[in-house]
Every structure is written in structure tokens, then in C-alpha cells.
Write a protein that holds these residues in place. Structure first.
Motif, PDB file in Angstrom:
ATOM      1  N   GLU A 295       0.809  -1.218   0.000  1.00 60.39           N
ATOM      2  CA  GLU A 295       0.000   0.000   0.000  1.00 60.39           C
ATOM      3  C   GLU A 295       0.846   1.274   0.000  1.00 60.39           C
ATOM      4  OE1 GLU A 295      -3.055  -0.112   2.903  1.00 60.39           O
ATOM      5  OE2 GLU A 295      -3.925  -1.984   2.177  1.00 60.39           O
ATOM      6  N   THR A 296       2.146   1.141   0.278  1.00 56.05           N
ATOM      7  CA  THR A 296       3.032   2.321   0.228  1.00 56.05           C
ATOM      8  C   THR A 296       3.582   2.545  -1.181  1.00 56.05           C
ATOM      9  OG1 THR A 296       3.660   1.969   2.524  1.00 56.05           O
ATOM     10  CG2 THR A 296       5.086   3.386   1.201  1.00 56.05           C
ATOM     11  N   THR A 297       4.147   1.475  -1.762  1.00 54.33           N
ATOM     12  CA  THR A 297       4.763   1.613  -3.093  1.00 54.33           C
ATOM     13  C   THR A 297       3.773   1.401  -4.225  1.00 54.33           C
ATOM     14  OG1 THR A 297       5.322  -0.734  -3.262  1.00 54.33           O
ATOM     15  CG2 THR A 297       6.904   0.711  -2.132  1.00 54.33           C
ATOM     16  N   LYS A 298       2.628   0.810  -3.909  1.00 49.86           N
ATOM     17  CA  LYS A 298       1.607   0.444  -4.894  1.00 49.86           C
ATOM     18  C   LYS A 298       2.055  -0.683  -5.824  1.00 49.86           C
ATOM     19  CE  LYS A 298      -0.985   3.740  -3.295  1.00 49.86           C
ATOM     20  NZ  LYS A 298      -2.006   3.372  -2.289  1.00 49.86           N
ATOM     21  N   LYS A 299       3.164  -1.306  -5.506  1.00 46.81           N
ATOM     22  CA  LYS A 299       3.612  -2.418  -6.340  1.00 46.81           C
ATOM     23  C   LYS A 299       2.899  -3.715  -5.930  1.00 46.81           C
ATOM     24  CE  LYS A 299       8.137  -1.175  -8.132  1.00 46.81           C
ATOM     25  NZ  LYS A 299       9.496  -1.686  -8.375  1.00 46.81           N
ATOM     26  N   VAL A 300       2.720  -4.598  -6.895  1.00 49.58           N
ATOM     27  CA  VAL A 300       2.152  -5.913  -6.608  1.00 49.58           C
ATOM     28  C   VAL A 300       3.192  -6.744  -5.860  1.00 49.58           C
ATOM     29  CG1 VAL A 300       1.191  -8.022  -7.608  1.00 49.58           C
ATOM     30  CG2 VAL A 300       0.690  -5.802  -8.642  1.00 49.58           C
ATOM     31  N   THR A 301       2.749  -7.404  -4.791  1.00 49.95           N
ATOM     32  CA  THR A 301       3.667  -8.223  -3.990  1.00 49.95           C
ATOM     33  C   THR A 301       3.382  -9.719  -4.113  1.00 49.95           C
ATOM     34  OG1 THR A 301       2.188  -7.999  -2.082  1.00 49.95           O
ATOM     35  CG2 THR A 301       3.979  -6.386  -2.295  1.00 49.95           C
ATOM     36  N   SER A 342     -10.015  -7.781  -6.223  1.00 49.94           N
ATOM     37  CA  SER A 342      -8.816  -7.531  -5.416  1.00 49.94           C
ATOM     38  C   SER A 342      -8.871  -6.149  -4.774  1.00 49.94           C
ATOM     39  CB  SER A 342      -7.575  -7.672  -6.305  1.00 49.94           C
ATOM     40  OG  SER A 342      -7.533  -8.931  -6.928  1.00 49.94           O
ATOM     41  N   LYS A 343      -9.767  -5.982  -3.840  1.00 46.43           N
ATOM     42  CA  LYS A 343      -9.935  -4.687  -3.166  1.00 46.43           C
ATOM     43  C   LYS A 343      -9.072  -4.634  -1.906  1.00 46.43           C
ATOM     44  CE  LYS A 343     -14.779  -4.284  -4.591  1.00 46.43           C
ATOM     45  NZ  LYS A 343     -16.180  -4.210  -4.120  1.00 46.43           N
ATOM     46  N   ASN A 344      -8.717  -3.422  -1.530  1.00 40.89           N
ATOM     47  CA  ASN A 344      -8.085  -3.221  -0.227  1.00 40.89           C
ATOM     48  C   ASN A 344      -8.468  -1.836   0.289  1.00 40.89           C
ATOM     49  OD1 ASN A 344      -6.279  -1.274  -1.321  1.00 40.89           O
ATOM     50  ND2 ASN A 344      -4.989  -2.948  -2.071  1.00 40.89           N
ATOM     51  N   LYS A 345      -7.917  -1.458   1.428  1.00 49.26           N
ATOM     52  CA  LYS A 345      -8.330  -0.193   2.071  1.00 49.26           C
ATOM     53  C   LYS A 345      -8.029   1.012   1.194  1.00 49.26           C
ATOM     54  CE  LYS A 345      -7.888  -1.764   6.866  1.00 49.26           C
ATOM     55  NZ  LYS A 345      -7.154  -1.605   8.130  1.00 49.26           N
ATOM     56  N   THR A 346      -6.869   0.982   0.544  1.00 52.80           N
ATOM     57  CA  THR A 346      -6.495   2.146  -0.267  1.00 52.80           C
ATOM     58  C   THR A 346      -7.054   2.078  -1.673  1.00 52.80           C
ATOM     59  OG1 THR A 346      -4.441   1.042  -0.908  1.00 52.80           O
ATOM     60  CG2 THR A 346      -4.373   2.479   1.031  1.00 52.80           C
ATOM     61  N   MET A 347      -7.531   0.903  -2.059  1.00 53.70           N
ATOM     62  CA  MET A 347      -8.104   0.758  -3.390  1.00 53.70           C
ATOM     63  C   MET A 347      -9.443   0.021  -3.276  1.00 53.70           C
ATOM     64  SD  MET A 347      -4.782   0.014  -5.725  1.00 53.70           S
ATOM     65  CE  MET A 347      -3.513   1.278  -5.812  1.00 53.70           C
ATOM     66  N   PRO A 348     -10.435   0.690  -2.721  1.00 54.93           N
ATOM     67  CA  PRO A 348     -11.721   0.018  -2.488  1.00 54.93           C
ATOM     68  C   PRO A 348     -12.474  -0.330  -3.763  1.00 54.93           C
ATOM     69  CG  PRO A 348     -11.880   2.367  -2.039  1.00 54.93           C
ATOM     70  CD  PRO A 348     -10.433   2.081  -2.261  1.00 54.93           C
ATOM     71  N   ASN A 349     -12.080   0.252  -4.886  1.00 54.54           N
ATOM     72  CA  ASN A 349     -12.746  -0.050  -6.159  1.00 54.54           C
ATOM     73  C   ASN A 349     -12.003  -1.082  -6.990  1.00 54.54           C
ATOM     74  OD1 ASN A 349     -14.809   1.868  -5.680  1.00 54.54           O
ATOM     75  ND2 ASN A 349     -13.405   3.500  -6.296  1.00 54.54           N
ATOM     76  N   MET A 561       0.797  -1.633 -22.123  1.00 50.85           N
ATOM     77  CA  MET A 561      -0.066  -2.496 -21.324  1.00 50.85           C
ATOM     78  C   MET A 561       0.387  -2.619 -19.874  1.00 50.85           C
ATOM     79  SD  MET A 561      -0.637  -4.723 -24.627  1.00 50.85           S
ATOM     80  CE  MET A 561       0.651  -3.707 -25.290  1.00 50.85           C
ATOM     81  N   LYS A 562       1.215  -1.685 -19.444  1.00 47.78           N
ATOM     82  CA  LYS A 562       1.554  -1.581 -18.022  1.00 47.78           C
ATOM     83  C   LYS A 562       0.486  -0.735 -17.352  1.00 47.78           C
ATOM     84  CE  LYS A 562       4.719   1.163 -16.233  1.00 47.78           C
ATOM     85  NZ  LYS A 562       6.005   1.781 -15.860  1.00 47.78           N
ATOM     86  N   THR A 563      -0.006  -1.190 -16.204  1.00 45.38           N
ATOM     87  CA  THR A 563      -1.057  -0.425 -15.531  1.00 45.38           C
ATOM     88  C   THR A 563      -0.512   0.922 -15.074  1.00 45.38           C
ATOM     89  OG1 THR A 563      -0.534  -1.479 -13.406  1.00 45.38           O
ATOM     90  CG2 THR A 563      -2.251  -2.495 -14.744  1.00 45.38           C
ATOM     91  N   TRP A 564      -1.390   1.927 -15.164  1.00 49.23           N
ATOM     92  CA  TRP A 564      -0.989   3.252 -14.699  1.00 49.23           C
ATOM     93  C   TRP A 564      -0.738   3.247 -13.182  1.00 49.23           C
ATOM     94  CZ3 TRP A 564       0.278   6.552 -18.333  1.00 49.23           C
ATOM     95  CH2 TRP A 564      -0.393   6.551 -19.567  1.00 49.23           C
ATOM     96  N   ASP A 565      -1.467   2.390 -12.459  1.00 51.36           N
ATOM     97  CA  ASP A 565      -1.451   2.461 -10.990  1.00 51.36           C
ATOM     98  C   ASP A 565      -0.347   1.633 -10.340  1.00 51.36           C
ATOM     99  OD1 ASP A 565      -3.700   3.966 -11.381  1.00 51.36           O
ATOM    100  OD2 ASP A 565      -5.122   2.444 -10.687  1.00 51.36           O
ATOM    101  N   HIS A 566       0.165   0.619 -11.045  1.00 51.89           N
ATOM    102  CA  HIS A 566       1.100  -0.328 -10.413  1.00 51.89           C
ATOM    103  C   HIS A 566       2.266  -0.583 -11.362  1.00 51.89           C
ATOM    104  CE1 HIS A 566      -2.256  -0.876  -7.693  1.00 51.89           C
ATOM    105  NE2 HIS A 566      -3.008  -1.135  -8.750  1.00 51.89           N
TER     106      HIS A 566
END
Length: 604
Positions: A295-301, A342-349, A561-566
């Protein structure tokens, strides 16, 4: 079964067209790849088993060779039904197996039924694709700029041309460059397809004789060979005869649902190459259900998964696979569903969804089928399902007001439209036609049957998918809830297709079937436009649910095709298409996968 303790450069979810291309190219570059596939293990005798299923099936549908898997289920054309407020799909929440078996996998919300399907097995939907390998037109990438409708792609035809070359050689496309120079399509100087065009059928020649030179939609009609992902006569490339190791097409006319000898390319060809590099591992019967984010780096773990051992059995394992980078290549519907789950607190949508575009813009090529009898025998049911078409109708100023279409000339009689030859024989027998009269009727009717298919363009905005809040599969994972409709832009394309049908049938001297000219309004897929009833078939060309674009405000990924968010998450497949054009999408999907691989390799 888990390989999660091993270090990988890339995890790929989905072993279909795009996932397998990326796995092979990454492995050839020395990268370690782990693939996660929801379907059963890919085995050398899969084709024989599937063929037996096909022979024994009462309905020879696209899905008939491939058994339903309730832990990794897929939709079927036999499940398409009219949508009402009381539609039963998903209401039996306590027994998902019974609900899927009875009402189908999709939770259809309409207002129109969605008529397209796909497969969730190793090789994906390539098992029952037709094999058509048309390139998009240059104008297809600039719909907003050229016609004031839809959106532009963030890339041009020229940006993709070299990747088309790579995809055509991996598939082994049979075609002629001169024939494909339509509406601005260009090729690398000196380029040759790996194989020569397939020979035209008797029906193709009759279409050419009667239609070439007429004006339709403002363009001069020319019947041309359709680029095909099936083997014909090899070309000599750089002094060597092209050889992909597969057999020549034997003309079985059941390319859909399955080619019995793999003369037609399917993605298991590329999967086998990838596995043989020694750099690719694959986990079968493993369904991804949650993309984990720092949730800090926004990278997939990591990507969480559930495993099973039988199609009806329970969850037998769970875990998380990890790597440096991640690729979701799970089909337009399944990829969007996974992101939204795949929702989480910082990405509820949902993951990669800051634009709100994940799951939106669900598109297809709605198909207007027209069929009838030729005035003389043209001998269908021999050769591939389609070898020629009319592409000159794919572009023109009319696209400012209504959808374009391409015309596919079918070679399987009334198989798609009426279930021939099986249904035709049954109908004759039910009318007490036997003996010599039966033989004469078969000889006269079967040899004159033909159909054409208009693959109509669709713009973004007509439909969307979300994970169902109430219905699950046997693993307890949400099923797709599908909202689908056609805009007036697309419906006007159907209206133009009917006008073209009348012109074509008149010039051929053909008699159109009553069921073709007057479709019943009660069938799922029917709609009314300008007081006339039309029927829309699904093409299986599902597109648009995680589109690429020029800005993070209105798209999910960039041009690579790289996501803007991650920064380490790529989404590939037809879901990346901003608009549909009229070309069957698989070739473009593979070309885009090569482009994405090139970009990803620069980061590893």
C-alpha cells in the motif's frame, strides 16, 4: 503443487494466446517465469479426448469438446436465455454447481443477452477460434480523430506493424500480401506471410464472379482470401522453406470447435515451446483470486490462489505466488473480474482501477447472419469454415454515423445458423421424406446451402462486467455479472447489413431463408431498430474491459499495457482494446503481447 518458494522474474496468470507468447519470449530472454492456469493439465492426448467429446455431443457447439469445470467454469452458448427481472441465474446461491449446470456461468443482467463465450483451459479460447488473422486498419486506431466517435488508441498501425509480423510467424499465417493491401494496410518492404493463401472454394469463386466490381457502402467490392492461422503451402523465407512442424489443413470443416489434426494454430503450440525452454513452470488447476499490493509503493507483492484436484471437488490448497513483475492474461472478462475482486483499504474499487474503467466498455463483434440456398450447387462442408470474405466494407465516411462491418463467407452450409447437416436431415425425416426422395433432397439442399456473416463494429460504453455479489463458482469465487446492450450506432450497422444482404442475394440469384430474413423477436439476442427486428449472435470476440489509453484518467494501462497504478503489473489480452474495428481480434492481441514483452524486458 505450489512453486511459490522458487524465485521468479515474472508470474503470468492465464495460459492462452497472450500469456503463452509472453512466457515464451521472456523465457527465451533467460527470465524465469511461473504460469498460473485455472484449467486441467495440458497433456499430449488432450486433442483425442476432446475429439471424442465432440463426436458424442448432441449439440456441436463451440464448447462441446470441452467439459464444464465447476472450479474454473466458463459460459456456453447453450445457456444464453432471455433476460427478465426474475431470471434464475445465480439465485441458487447454496448450490453453485447446480446453478451453473442449469442456468449457466454468467449472471446476465441485460438488457440484451451477451452471446459470446470463452474457454478456461490451457490454450484458452484458441482451441475453438476460427483462425482468422486479419490486421486492424490504420483508421481503426483513430476512431475519434477520423470519425468523431469512440476513442483513439494510444498507438498507431505503424507502431504495431512489426509485431504483427512476429505474431503471423508464430501462428503460421496463410495469406497473400497483395490481397491485404486494403484501406491503407501496409507491410514491411519485401514481407511475405509464412504460408501461401488457402485456395478459394467453389462458393468463394461464385461470390467473386457475381460481386467483384459492384459498389457497396461507397467502396468497390472485391472478394479476397482471408488470412488464416492454419497450414497451407509454405513460402520460402530468407532462402528457407517455412516449417512450423504442423500438418497441412485437411479440410475437415470443424475448425470451430476443434481442429482434429492441429493444422490450425492453437496456443498450446506456443505453450509447449515455452515449457521446453526450461525457464517456465506452470501450476494447473490453480485459480487466482486476489492481487496483493504494497500500500506504500503500490507495487504488486503477490497473487493469491486456490487449488483443486477434480472439477467438482473442494479447495485442496491455497497460497501466494511471488515474482518481480506480474502479468494478468486471463481473458477480458476474467481479468477484469480478478482486478475488481482484489480490493483493499487504499483501493476500495479494485486494483488498477483509479480511472474507474476496469470492467467497463465490454464489447464484441455482434454478428448478423444471413443464409439461404444458391441457385446451383456450390458444395459446402469441404475445406476450412471460411476461406474468403469481403473487407472493402470495413472503412468509409459512413463510420461517422454507423458501424462498419466485414463480411465472412461461410463454408459450412447452415451449420452455424441452423445446426446443419444434422438438423437438416432430421427435419427431412420428420416430414416423412425417405428413400430416393430423401437422397435427392439431400443432394439438392446440402450442396446449395450457404451463409454469410456480418461482423459489426461496436463502440465502448455499451456494456460492463462486475463480480456478482451473490453467485459463486464451486471454489466460492464470484461469477461475472454481465450488463450488455447495443447502441444505435451498432444497430444502424445491422440495418446496413440487411440492405447489403438484399443486394448480395439478388446478385447471386440466391433465395434467403425465412428464418434469416424474419428472425423471431422472442429469441435472446433479438432487438428492434426502426420498427424492424434483428438478431445478434456473439462472435466470441470479447474486448475492452481494461483498455489502454494515453492518460491515467480515462484508461487502465499505457500503450505498453503496463497499468498506470502499479509499476510492475501488466494486463494483456483483448481487454486492452480501446475500440473493436472489424477484424477478428486474436492476431492483434498476440501482436500487442509481443509489444508488452519488449517493454517489460527493459525493466527486468
Amino acid at each position: 503443487m505450489s512453486n511459490s518458494t522458487k524465485k521468479y522474474d515474472v508470474v503470468i496468470v492465464g495460459a492462452g494466446f497472450a500469456g503463452n507468447v509472453m512466457a515464451l519470449e521472456l523465457a527465451k530472454a533467460g527470465k524465469k517465469v511461473l504460469m498460473v492456469e485455472g484449467g486441467d493439465p495440458f497433456k499430449s492426448d488432450n486433442r483425442e479426448v476432446f475429439m471424442q467429446n465432440f463426436f458424442l455431443a448432441m449439440a456441436k457447439t463451440p464448447e462441446s469438446p470441452y467439459p464444464q469445470n465447476y472450479n474454473s467454469p466458463r459460459p456456453s452458448v447453450l445457456d444464453i436465455q432471455n433476460i427478465t427481472p426474475n431470471s434464475p441465474q445465480g439465485q441458487n446461491g447454496t448450490n453453485p454447481v447446480k446453478d451453473i449446470a442449469t442456468n449457466g456461468y454468467f449472471i446476465e443482467k441485460g438488457p440484451m443477452a451477451f452471446g459470446s463465450t470463452y474457454e478456461r483451459v490451457a490454450g484458452g479460447t484458441s482451441w475453438h477460434w476460427l483462425g482468422t488473422c486479419l490486421r486492424l486498419l490504420p483508421s481503426d486506431f483513430r476512431m475519434k480523430t477520423e470519425f468523431g466517435v469512440g476513442v483513439d488508441w494510444p498507438i498507431s498501425y505503424d507502431d504495431l506493424s512489426a509485431y504483427y509480423n512476429k505474431a503471423e510467424f508464430e501462428i503460421g499465417v496463410s495469406a497473400d500480401v497483395e490481397e491485404q493491401n486494403i484501406h491503407g494496410v501496409t507491410f514491411t518492404p519485401g514481407y511475405k506471410y509464412p504460408m501461401q493463401s488457402l485456395p478459394p472454394t467453389v462458393l468463394d469463386k461464385k461470390f467473386s464472379e457475381k460481386l467483384n466490381g459492384i459498389t457497396l457502402d461507397g467502396s468497390i467490392v472485391k472478394v479476397t482470401g482471408t488470412p488464416a492461422g492454419r497450414n497451407s503451402t509454405s513460402n520460402k523465407i530468407d532462402g528457407k522453406i517455412y516449417n512450423n512442424g504442423r500438418r497441412l489443413c485437411q479440410g475437415n470443416t470443424n475448425c470451430t470447435p476443434i481442429c482434429p489434426i492441429q493444422a490450425k494454430y492453437d496456443a498450446t503450440v506456443t505453450l509447449a515451446k515455452a515449457l521446453n525452454t526450461g525457464n517456465v513452470d506452470i501450476m494447473y488447476q490453480t485459480v487466482a483470486y486476489n492481487i496483493l499490493i504494497d500500500e506504500t509503493t503500490k507495487k504488486v507483492t503477490g497473487i493469491a490462489y486456490k487449488q483443486y484436484e477434480t472439477k467438482l471437488g473442494p479447495v485442496t490448497g491455497e497460497g501466494v505466488v511471488t515474482a518481480t513483475s506480474y502479468i494478468i492474461a486471463a481473458h477480458a472478462v476474467e481479468t477484469a473480474k480478478l482486478l475488481l475482486m482484489s480490493k483493499n483499504k487504499t483501493m476500495p474499487n479494485g486494483i488498477a482501477n483509479s480511472s474507474g474503467q476496469v470492467g467497463k466498455n465490454l464489447m464484441d463483434h455482434p454478428v448478423k447472419l444471413s443464409w439461404g440456398l444458391m441457385p446451383e450447387s456450390t458444395y459446402p462442408f469441404r475445406g476450412p469454415l471460411s476461406t474468403s470474405g469481403i473487407e472493402t466494407t470495413r472503412d468509409g465516411e459512413f463510420r461517422k454515423k454507423r458501424a462498419a462491418y466485414r463480411i465472412e463467407i461461410g463454408n459450412e452450409g447452415w451449420n452455424w445458423t441452423m445446426g446443419a447437416p444434422y438438423s437438416t436431415l432430421t427435419d427431412l425425416v420428420n416430414k416423412n421424406t425417405f428413400g430416393k426422395a430423401l437422397r435427392q433432397e439431400i443432394a439438392s439442399n446440402f450442396t446449395r446451402q450457404f451463409r454469410i456473416g456480418f461482423l459489426v463494429e461496436q463502440l465502448p460504453g455499451d456494456g460492463y462486467i462486475v463480480p456478482s455479489a451473490i453467485a459463486t463458482d464451486n471454489l466460492g469465487l464470484p461469477r461475472p455479472e454481465v450488463h450488455y446492450d447495443l447502441s444505435d450506432y451498432t444497430k444502424a450497422g445491422f440495418e446496413a447489413a440487411v440492405e447489403a444482404t438484399n443486394t448480395i442475394f439478388g446478385l447471386l440469384g440466391a433465395k434467403e431463408s425465412i428464418e434469416s430474413s424474419n428472425p423471431p423477436a422472442s429469441r435472446p439476442g433479438s432487438f428492434t431498430y426502426n420498427n424492424k427486428t434483428y438478431f445478434s449472435n456473439g462472435a466470441g470476440h470479447v474486448m475492452g474491459t481494461h483498455r489502454m489509453g494515453a492518460t491515467p484518467q480515462d484508461s487502465v494501462t499505457d500503450a505498453n499495457m503496463k497499468t498506470w497504478d502499479h509499476d510492475n503489473l501488466y494486463l494483456v489480452g483483448c481487454g486492452t482494446f480501446p475500440t473493436t474495428g472489424t477484424a477478428n481480434p486474436s492476431l492483434t492481441m498476440m501482436a500487442l503481447a509481443y509489444k508488452a514483452t519488449e517493454a517489460l524486458l527493459k525493466t527486468l
